[in-house]
Design a protein around this motif. Structure first.
Motif, mmCIF file in Angstrom:
data_model
loop_
_atom_site.group_PDB
_atom_site.id
_atom_site.type_symbol
_atom_site.label_atom_id
_atom_site.label_comp_id
_atom_site.label_asym_id
_atom_site.label_seq_id
_atom_site.Cartn_x
_atom_site.Cartn_y
_atom_site.Cartn_z
ATOM 1 N N GLY A 1 15.171 69.138 92.440
ATOM 2 C CA GLY A 1 14.815 68.826 91.061
ATOM 3 C C GLY A 1 15.959 68.331 90.190
ATOM 4 O O GLY A 1 15.786 68.158 88.987
ATOM 5 N N TRP A 2 17.121 68.085 90.771
ATOM 6 C CA TRP A 2 18.280 67.612 90.013
ATOM 7 C C TRP A 2 18.425 66.109 90.173
ATOM 8 O O TRP A 2 18.121 65.556 91.221
ATOM 9 C CB TRP A 2 19.550 68.288 90.506
ATOM 10 N N LYS A 3 18.941 65.462 89.146
ATOM 11 C CA LYS A 3 19.256 64.032 89.206
ATOM 12 C C LYS A 3 20.769 63.907 89.026
ATOM 13 O O LYS A 3 21.316 64.321 87.997
ATOM 14 C CB LYS A 3 18.530 63.280 88.092
ATOM 15 N N VAL A 4 21.442 63.345 90.025
ATOM 16 C CA VAL A 4 22.886 63.143 89.930
ATOM 17 C C VAL A 4 23.121 61.962 88.994
ATOM 18 O O VAL A 4 22.621 60.862 89.235
ATOM 19 C CB VAL A 4 23.513 62.892 91.317
ATOM 20 N N VAL A 5 23.845 62.208 87.890
ATOM 21 C CA VAL A 5 24.076 61.168 86.890
ATOM 22 C C VAL A 5 25.509 60.646 86.914
ATOM 23 O O VAL A 5 25.797 59.606 86.324
ATOM 24 C CB VAL A 5 23.689 61.646 85.469
ATOM 25 N N GLU A 6 26.392 61.367 87.593
ATOM 26 C CA GLU A 6 27.777 60.921 87.708
ATOM 27 C C GLU A 6 28.372 61.520 88.975
ATOM 28 O O GLU A 6 28.130 62.689 89.287
ATOM 29 C CB GLU A 6 28.571 61.388 86.484
ATOM 30 N N GLU B 1 30.173 66.421 98.106
ATOM 31 C CA GLU B 1 29.434 65.321 98.728
ATOM 32 C C GLU B 1 28.047 65.789 99.187
ATOM 33 O O GLU B 1 27.041 65.115 98.973
ATOM 34 C CB GLU B 1 30.229 64.757 99.910
ATOM 35 N N ARG B 2 27.990 66.971 99.812
ATOM 36 C CA ARG B 2 26.710 67.494 100.287
ATOM 37 C C ARG B 2 25.772 67.779 99.113
ATOM 38 O O ARG B 2 24.574 67.490 99.171
ATOM 39 C CB ARG B 2 26.928 68.764 101.126
ATOM 40 N N LEU B 3 26.317 68.331 98.015
ATOM 41 C CA LEU B 3 25.485 68.603 96.839
ATOM 42 C C LEU B 3 24.932 67.310 96.238
ATOM 43 O O LEU B 3 23.820 67.300 95.703
ATOM 44 C CB LEU B 3 26.275 69.391 95.791
ATOM 45 N N ARG B 4 25.689 66.236 96.346
ATOM 46 C CA ARG B 4 25.193 64.943 95.857
ATOM 47 C C ARG B 4 23.912 64.566 96.592
ATOM 48 O O ARG B 4 22.993 63.982 96.013
ATOM 49 C CB ARG B 4 26.258 63.868 96.045
ATOM 50 N N GLN B 5 23.820 64.944 97.856
ATOM 51 C CA GLN B 5 22.631 64.654 98.655
ATOM 52 C C GLN B 5 21.534 65.708 98.468
ATOM 53 O O GLN B 5 20.348 65.388 98.461
ATOM 54 C CB GLN B 5 23.000 64.592 100.149
ATOM 55 N N GLU B 6 21.929 66.973 98.328
ATOM 56 C CA GLU B 6 20.973 68.087 98.293
ATOM 57 C C GLU B 6 20.343 68.343 96.921
ATOM 58 O O GLU B 6 19.174 68.712 96.845
ATOM 59 C CB GLU B 6 21.655 69.384 98.760
ATOM 60 N N LEU B 7 21.111 68.194 95.856
ATOM 61 C CA LEU B 7 20.585 68.529 94.528
ATOM 62 C C LEU B 7 19.293 67.788 94.182
ATOM 63 O O LEU B 7 18.360 68.403 93.648
ATOM 64 C CB LEU B 7 21.654 68.306 93.452
ATOM 65 N N PRO B 8 19.171 66.479 94.483
ATOM 66 C CA PRO B 8 17.912 65.795 94.158
ATOM 67 C C PRO B 8 16.689 66.392 94.868
ATOM 68 O O PRO B 8 15.575 66.309 94.345
ATOM 69 C CB PRO B 8 18.171 64.349 94.610
ATOM 70 N N LYS B 9 16.879 67.035 95.998
ATOM 71 C CA LYS B 9 15.775 67.672 96.710
ATOM 72 C C LYS B 9 15.305 68.946 96.000
ATOM 73 O O LYS B 9 14.276 69.511 96.352
ATOM 74 C CB LYS B 9 16.192 68.034 98.141
ATOM 75 N N MET C 1 19.957 81.150 82.424
ATOM 76 C CA MET C 1 21.128 80.375 82.841
ATOM 77 C C MET C 1 21.805 81.028 84.046
ATOM 78 O O MET C 1 22.234 80.332 84.970
ATOM 79 C CB MET C 1 22.115 80.255 81.685
ATOM 80 N N GLU C 2 21.889 82.352 84.059
ATOM 81 C CA GLU C 2 22.474 83.047 85.208
ATOM 82 C C GLU C 2 21.634 82.801 86.465
ATOM 83 O O GLU C 2 22.174 82.664 87.563
ATOM 84 C CB GLU C 2 22.603 84.544 84.934
ATOM 85 N N LYS C 3 20.322 82.707 86.293
ATOM 86 C CA LYS C 3 19.442 82.424 87.437
ATOM 87 C C LYS C 3 19.726 81.029 87.990
ATOM 88 O O LYS C 3 19.796 80.834 89.204
ATOM 89 C CB LYS C 3 17.979 82.564 87.008
ATOM 90 N N VAL C 4 19.903 80.045 87.107
ATOM 91 C CA VAL C 4 20.228 78.684 87.546
ATOM 92 C C VAL C 4 21.578 78.688 88.279
ATOM 93 O O VAL C 4 21.718 78.071 89.335
ATOM 94 C CB VAL C 4 20.247 77.699 86.355
ATOM 95 N N SER C 5 22.560 79.397 87.733
ATOM 96 C CA SER C 5 23.872 79.475 88.390
ATOM 97 C C SER C 5 23.747 80.108 89.770
ATOM 98 O O SER C 5 24.397 79.670 90.725
ATOM 99 C CB SER C 5 24.865 80.267 87.532
ATOM 100 N N SER C 6 22.903 81.115 89.899
ATOM 101 C CA SER C 6 22.683 81.771 91.185
ATOM 102 C C SER C 6 22.047 80.800 92.189
ATOM 103 O O SER C 6 22.422 80.765 93.363
ATOM 104 C CB SER C 6 21.796 83.004 90.985
ATOM 105 N N GLU C 7 21.087 80.001 91.719
ATOM 106 C CA GLU C 7 20.461 78.999 92.578
ATOM 107 C C GLU C 7 21.491 77.970 93.038
ATOM 108 O O GLU C 7 21.491 77.554 94.202
ATOM 109 C CB GLU C 7 19.307 78.314 91.838
ATOM 110 N N LEU C 8 22.382 77.572 92.137
ATOM 111 C CA LEU C 8 23.439 76.628 92.502
ATOM 112 C C LEU C 8 24.388 77.250 93.523
ATOM 113 O O LEU C 8 24.798 76.590 94.483
ATOM 114 C CB LEU C 8 24.207 76.175 91.256
ATOM 115 N N TYR C 9 24.717 78.515 93.322
ATOM 116 C CA TYR C 9 25.583 79.222 94.274
ATOM 117 C C TYR C 9 24.971 79.171 95.675
ATOM 118 O O TYR C 9 25.663 78.896 96.662
ATOM 119 C CB TYR C 9 25.795 80.669 93.818
ATOM 120 N N ASP C 10 23.670 79.422 95.754
ATOM 121 C CA ASP C 10 22.986 79.375 97.052
ATOM 122 C C ASP C 10 23.048 77.973 97.662
ATOM 123 O O ASP C 10 23.214 77.825 98.878
ATOM 124 C CB ASP C 10 21.531 79.823 96.920
ATOM 125 N N LEU C 11 22.927 76.933 96.841
ATOM 126 C CA LEU C 11 22.972 75.559 97.331
ATOM 127 C C LEU C 11 24.383 75.161 97.793
ATOM 128 O O LEU C 11 24.523 74.316 98.672
ATOM 129 C CB LEU C 11 22.498 74.578 96.260
#
Length: 156
Positions: free
Chosen positions: A94-99, A84-92, A25-35
């Motif tokens: 492996g994330w699916k924006v659900v809300e 707003e930028r994460l809404r565009q970047e996360l799907p690239k 989970m900390e690794k995922v949080s770190s990846e999000l921090y980078d994004l």
């Protein structure tokens, strides 16, 4: 983040010890921090362990990791721009924006929820622009893990 048609059911994340799952989970949080991609200070919070709804609390658990990022700049526009930028970047990644949109709080924070089905993780983040100082708040939550046979779930 679901394995079935019932979107309220927490998916099975695999077999793991709670400390190994917290590390993932900390690794995922770190990846999000980078994004997120802005300079600032992340809070020093550690993941926690919670039970899986409707499952044996001695055999199943979930990991949650709440944290905040206080940006170096206090610009409301910049903080909302990150969401707003994460809404565009996360799907690239492996994330699916659900809300996405304004939350129901008095402050009407711009927020986003995204699921990563491969990693069995969900994130809810919000631009808390009315806070002093403004922050980007994140809550990262895993799917439901099963503790390996012969091990006990560590609660932290």
């Amino acid at each position: 983040m679901s394995d079935s048609k019932d979107s309220h059911e927490t998916p099975f994340a695999g077999v793991s010890t709670s400390s190994d799952a917290a590390g993932a989970m900390e690794k995922v949080s770190s990846e999000l921090y980078d994004l997120i991609g802005i300079k600032g200070k992340a809070s020093d919070t550690q993941p926690g362990v919670t039970e899986c709804s409707g499952k044996d609390r001695d055999k199943y658990f979930s990991i949650f990791h709440p944290w905040d990022l206080t940006p170096a700049s206090t610009s409301t526009a910049e903080l909302e721009g990150v969401v707003e930028r994460l809404r565009q970047e996360l799907p690239k990644h492996g994330w699916k924006v659900v809300e996405y949109g304004r939350d129901t709080s008095m402050n009407k924070n711009l927020s986003l929820t995204a699921d990563n089905d491969e990693k069995k993780v969900s994130v809810k983040l919000g631009a808390h622009t009315k806070n002093t100082p403004p922050t980007l708040g994140l809550m990262v939550v895993s799917g439901c893990y099963q503790i390996p046979e012969g091990k006990k779930i560590e609660r932290f």
